[in-house]
Motif scaffolding. Structure first.
Motif, PDB file in Angstrom:
ATOM      1  N   UNK A 111       1.004  -0.988   0.362  1.00  0.00           N
ATOM      2  CA  UNK A 111       0.153   0.086  -0.051  1.00  0.00           C
ATOM      3  C   UNK A 111       0.940   1.368  -0.438  1.00  0.00           C
ATOM      4  N   UNK A 112       1.926   1.335   0.968  1.00  0.00           N
ATOM      5  CA  UNK A 112       3.125   2.619   0.502  1.00  0.00           C
ATOM      6  C   UNK A 112       3.588   2.732  -0.263  1.00  0.00           C
ATOM      7  N   UNK A 113       3.655   1.526  -1.397  1.00  0.00           N
ATOM      8  CA  UNK A 113       4.349   2.262  -2.469  1.00  0.00           C
ATOM      9  C   UNK A 113       3.219   1.935  -3.527  1.00  0.00           C
ATOM     10  N   UNK A 114       1.925   2.099  -3.792  1.00  0.00           N
ATOM     11  CA  UNK A 114       0.810   2.353  -4.510  1.00  0.00           C
ATOM     12  C   UNK A 114       0.626   3.720  -4.613  1.00  0.00           C
ATOM     13  N   UNK A 115       0.252   3.989  -3.109  1.00  0.00           N
ATOM     14  CA  UNK A 115       0.085   5.259  -2.376  1.00  0.00           C
ATOM     15  C   UNK A 115       1.669   6.493  -3.474  1.00  0.00           C
ATOM     16  N   UNK A 116       2.392   5.609  -2.677  1.00  0.00           N
ATOM     17  CA  UNK A 116       3.326   6.966  -3.361  1.00  0.00           C
ATOM     18  C   UNK A 116       3.270   7.511  -5.464  1.00  0.00           C
ATOM     19  N   UNK A 117       2.168   6.151  -6.321  1.00  0.00           N
ATOM     20  CA  UNK A 117       2.248   6.877  -7.408  1.00  0.00           C
ATOM     21  C   UNK A 117       0.461   7.337  -7.586  1.00  0.00           C
ATOM     22  N   UNK A 118      -0.254   6.482  -6.978  1.00  0.00           N
ATOM     23  CA  UNK A 118      -1.586   6.796  -6.464  1.00  0.00           C
ATOM     24  C   UNK A 118      -2.475   6.937  -5.535  1.00  0.00           C
ATOM     25  N   UNK A 119      -2.888   8.187  -5.585  1.00  0.00           N
ATOM     26  CA  UNK A 119      -4.185   8.703  -4.347  1.00  0.00           C
ATOM     27  C   UNK A 119      -4.548   7.567  -3.748  1.00  0.00           C
ATOM     28  N   UNK A 120      -4.551   6.697  -2.724  1.00  0.00           N
ATOM     29  CA  UNK A 120      -5.418   5.250  -2.575  1.00  0.00           C
ATOM     30  C   UNK A 120      -6.504   5.688  -0.767  1.00  0.00           C
ATOM     31  N   UNK A 121      -7.456   5.032  -0.238  1.00  0.00           N
ATOM     32  CA  UNK A 121      -7.293   4.980   1.149  1.00  0.00           C
ATOM     33  C   UNK A 121      -8.376   4.157   1.625  1.00  0.00           C
ATOM     34  N   UNK A 122      -7.300   3.332   2.216  1.00  0.00           N
ATOM     35  CA  UNK A 122      -7.500   1.742   2.558  1.00  0.00           C
ATOM     36  C   UNK A 122      -8.136   1.668   3.675  1.00  0.00           C
TER      37      UNK A 122
END
Length: 358
Positions: A111-122
């Motif tokens: 999730x940390x890696x994804x959030x650096x590319x695409x803003x997300x909420x988990x």
């Protein structure tokens, strides 16, 4: 007891110790598991992977695969619509235990890696143990994901379909632990994701791989592989067509092969094979209670027993106000509640007495 009383013993492989429970719990479970495998007349397993593991200690003829099932219609009813002006960040959902076998550390790293590319909420939810929830919150803080990840407990069952419907991608992680490789359980939330028509990323352990084919019902990643999990999540976020395709395929798999109805039919089949005749009955002749259909008798209106019986019968409480009557005090009053779908029943007499029921 089986020898003297003549019953059959059925063992269904349904739960397993978590790695965090410790070695003593693992050994205790393993000993009980072997005893049940060797002593049972019938062993119910959820997958081919579990069959292979159980066959080491049990005759193959005793083993029957009964896949888990989900009541699809419970989840297949609502689409989530965001409120006007609400944030449009993609939402990732994990439901289930926070045990070590679920490998939430690898999930949070991805999730940390994804959030650096695409803003997300988990949202991580479903763990009843407050201590485990606190440990995961500390892990979230250590990954510096406090603004991205929310950790919650068990949701009310009636809200689970809505929570799933509100997710853009659902997650079913698992560690590369021996018990997943050997026993092969299928997490129930995975089937609920399918039934809710949500795209899924799941760890490719043997049992899960039997119901979810990569790029068909979802995306698989090697258990414990953070980079692969990151890329799988990103691939779904970036490809609407892939999300729609996998969600539709997962839904069809749940509807046609993994429904609760399919599971019930299989259970009837294996129990009938074990005890011939045990599942045979004619509901046309045994399914009715003609004397009691459509009415409940409530003694002594106004008593505690009355309140309990009215509640248990399904009658709305409080009941409609009764007609005020006056007259001699009587010792017993009967209230008859009729089911409007049943045939008329003779009215029971009510002797007038001093009644004022609200």
């Amino acid at each position: 007891m089986r020898a003297t009383q003549g019953f059959k013993l059925v063992y269904e492989m349904g739960s397993y110790p978590d790695e965090s429970d410790g070695l003593a719990a693992e050994r205790g479970w393993a000993a009980a598991h072997v005893t049940c495998l060797e002593g049972a007349d019938l062993v119910i397993v959820p997958s081919e992977a579990a069959t292979r593991a159980a066959a080491v200690r049990s005759r193959a003829t005793k083993l029957h695969i009964v896949q888990p099932g989900v009541d699809v219609d419970v989840y297949d009813w609502r689409a989530f619509v965001r409120e006007p002006g609400a944030p449009t960040f993609p939402r990732l959902l994990y439901l289930g235990s926070f045990g070590a076998d679920r490998d939430l550390g690898t999930l949070l790293g991805a999730v940390r890696e994804v959030a650096r590319r695409i803003p997300v909420r988990v949202l991580l939810a479903g763990e009843p143990d407050p201590g485990r929830r606190q440990r995961v919150r500390r892990l979230v803080a250590a990954f510096e994901l406090g603004e991205v990840v929310e950790v919650r407990g068990e949701p009310p069952p009636l809200l689970v379909p809505q929570i799933i419907a509100a997710a853009d991608i659902c997650l079913a992680p698992a560690a590369a632990s021996p018990r997943f490789q050997e026993h092969g359980d299928v997490p129930q939330p995975l089937l609920e994701y399918f039934a809710g028509r949500r795209p899924v990323v799941a760890a490719g352990v043997p049992a899960v791989s039997e119901v979810l084919r990569d790029e068909h019902e979802g995306l698989l990643y090697p258990p414990g592989d953070q980079d692969a999990l990151t890329e799988s999540i990103a691939a779904l976020l970036e490809d609407p067509a892939l999300r729609e395709h996998t969600a539709s395929q997962g839904y069809e798999r749940a509807r046609t092969q993994l429904s609760a109805g399919a599971r019930r039919r299989k259970l009837v089949e294996v129990y009938e094979a074990l005890v011939p005749g045990s599942q045979r009955r004619d509901p046309w002749t045994t399914g009715f209670d003609n004397e009691g259909t459509g009415q409940w008798e409530v003694p002594a209106l106004g008593s505690e027993a009355t309140s309990a019986l009215v509640r248990d019968s399904g009658v709305p409480h409080p009941a409609p106000a009764a007609e005020h009557r006056t007259g001699p005090q009587e010792t017993e009053v009967l209230l008859t509640v009729r089911d409007p779908m049943s045939s008329p029943a003779p009215a029971r007499s009510v002797t007038p007495g001093p009644l004022d029921v609200e």
